[in-house]
Design a protein around this motif. Structure first.
Motif, PDB file in Angstrom:
ATOM      1  N   UNK A 127     -46.826  -0.487  16.448  1.00  0.00           N
ATOM      2  CA  UNK A 127     -47.193  -0.270  15.071  1.00  0.00           C
ATOM      3  C   UNK A 127     -46.478   0.981  14.558  1.00  0.00           C
ATOM      4  N   UNK A 128     -46.112   0.963  13.317  1.00  0.00           N
ATOM      5  CA  UNK A 128     -45.412   2.060  12.671  1.00  0.00           C
ATOM      6  C   UNK A 128     -46.285   3.321  12.662  1.00  0.00           C
ATOM      7  N   UNK A 178     -50.146   4.022  11.253  1.00  0.00           N
ATOM      8  CA  UNK A 178     -51.214   4.527  12.118  1.00  0.00           C
ATOM      9  C   UNK A 178     -51.867   5.762  11.503  1.00  0.00           C
ATOM     10  N   UNK A 179     -51.033   6.636  10.952  1.00  0.00           N
ATOM     11  CA  UNK A 179     -51.548   7.868  10.347  1.00  0.00           C
ATOM     12  C   UNK A 179     -52.463   7.549   9.165  1.00  0.00           C
ATOM     13  N   UNK A 229     -56.433   8.407   9.078  1.00  0.00           N
ATOM     14  CA  UNK A 229     -57.006   9.198   7.986  1.00  0.00           C
ATOM     15  C   UNK A 229     -58.135   8.446   7.287  1.00  0.00           C
ATOM     16  N   UNK A 230     -57.963   7.140   7.093  1.00  0.00           N
ATOM     17  CA  UNK A 230     -59.028   6.333   6.489  1.00  0.00           C
ATOM     18  C   UNK A 230     -60.261   6.303   7.380  1.00  0.00           C
ATOM     19  N   UNK A 231     -60.073   6.157   8.677  1.00  0.00           N
ATOM     20  CA  UNK A 231     -61.205   6.144   9.603  1.00  0.00           C
ATOM     21  C   UNK A 231     -61.929   7.485   9.620  1.00  0.00           C
ATOM     22  N   UNK A 232     -61.163   8.574   9.577  1.00  0.00           N
ATOM     23  CA  UNK A 232     -61.797   9.894   9.515  1.00  0.00           C
ATOM     24  C   UNK A 232     -62.587  10.062   8.224  1.00  0.00           C
ATOM     25  N   UNK A 281     -58.983   3.664  19.544  1.00  0.00           N
ATOM     26  CA  UNK A 281     -58.070   2.524  19.622  1.00  0.00           C
ATOM     27  C   UNK A 281     -56.743   2.822  18.928  1.00  0.00           C
ATOM     28  N   UNK A 282     -56.806   3.367  17.707  1.00  0.00           N
ATOM     29  CA  UNK A 282     -55.575   3.595  16.948  1.00  0.00           C
ATOM     30  C   UNK A 282     -54.827   4.861  17.368  1.00  0.00           C
ATOM     31  N   UNK A 283     -55.520   5.825  17.927  1.00  0.00           N
ATOM     32  CA  UNK A 283     -54.821   7.034  18.367  1.00  0.00           C
ATOM     33  C   UNK A 283     -54.507   6.978  19.860  1.00  0.00           C
ATOM     34  N   UNK A 284     -54.858   5.880  20.488  1.00  0.00           N
ATOM     35  CA  UNK A 284     -54.624   5.673  21.916  1.00  0.00           C
ATOM     36  C   UNK A 284     -55.276   6.759  22.758  1.00  0.00           C
ATOM     37  N   UNK A 285     -56.500   7.111  22.362  1.00  0.00           N
ATOM     38  CA  UNK A 285     -57.291   8.064  23.140  1.00  0.00           C
ATOM     39  C   UNK A 285     -57.082   9.516  22.792  1.00  0.00           C
TER      40      UNK A 285
END
Length: 171
Positions: free
Chosen positions: A1-2, A6-7, A11-14, A33-37
Motif C-alpha cells: 500500500x502507498x 497509509x498516513x 491519521x483518520x484512525x487517530x 494493522x496499518x502501521x504494522x505494529x
C-alpha cells in the motif's frame, strides 16, 4: 500500500480514536494493522489517572497546610503557589496530548480560592472590601478559564459566584 495512503488512514484512525467514533480496542487493532505494529506513542491512561489522583489530593493537603500547621505565612504561601503552578503546568503541558485535564483545573481553582481567601483573612482580618475583591477576582478568573477552555462548569461557577457576591454585598 502507498505510504501516503497509509498516513491518511492512520491519521483518520487517530482522529476517530480521539473523538471516540470507534471503541479504543477497534482503533488500536486497526492502527496496529496499518502501521504494522509501530503505532504512534500515546500517553498511558494509568499515568494520567495517577496524576489526576495526585492533583485531587493536593486540595486536602492544602487545607491541612493552611489550617493545621504552624508554618510561617511566607512558607505556606510559597507551597500553595507551588501547588497552583504544578496544576497549571500540567494543564498547559498535557492539554494537547490528553483530554483528562479537568481535575488539575478544578484543583488549581480551589487551591487558589482557598489560599487567597486565607491570605487575605490573615493580612486584613477586618477588611471585607479586600475579601470581596479577592472573591470577585477568583470568579473572573473562573469565567476567563471557562471561556478559554470551553468548560461550562467553570463558566457557570464564575457567573454564579459573581452573582452571589453581588447579592451578599447589597443585602
Amino acid at each position: 500500500m502507498d505510504e501516503n495512503r497509509k498516513k491518511v488512514i492512520v491519521n483518520e484512525l487517530l482522529y476517530w480514536k480521539k473523538s471516540r467514533m470507534l471503541p479504543d480496542r477497534y482503533c488500536d487493532y486497526l492502527l496496529a494493522l496499518y502501521t504494522e505494529g509501530s503505532q504512534p506513542k500515546e500517553i498511558k491512561k494509568q499515568v494520567l489517572y495517577l496524576a489526576n489522583l495526585i492533583f485531587l489530593l493536593l486540595i486536602p493537603i492544602s487545607a491541612l497546610l493552611i489550617y493545621f500547621t504552624e508554618l510561617s505565612i511566607i512558607l505556606q504561601t510559597a507551597i500553595l503557589i507551588l501547588f497552583i503552578f504544578a496544576c497549571t503546568f500540567f494543564v498547559f503541558y498535557f492539554s494537547r496530548k490528553a483530554k483528562l485535564m479537568h481535575i488539575p483545573i478544578i484543583s488549581a481553582a480551589l487551591i487558589f480560592l482557598m489560599g487567597s481567601v486565607w491570605l487575605v483573612s490573615e493580612i486584613y482580618p477586618e477588611n471585607q472590601k479586600v475579601l470581596y475583591a479577592v472573591l470577585v477576582t477568583n470568579c473572573v478568573l473562573w469565567l476567563f478559564a471557562g471561556l478559554k477552555f470551553k468548560f461550562q462548569y467553570l463558566w457557570i461557577s464564575g457567573t454564579l459566584g459573581s452573582f452571589l457576591i453581588v447579592i451578599s454585598i447589597f443585602v
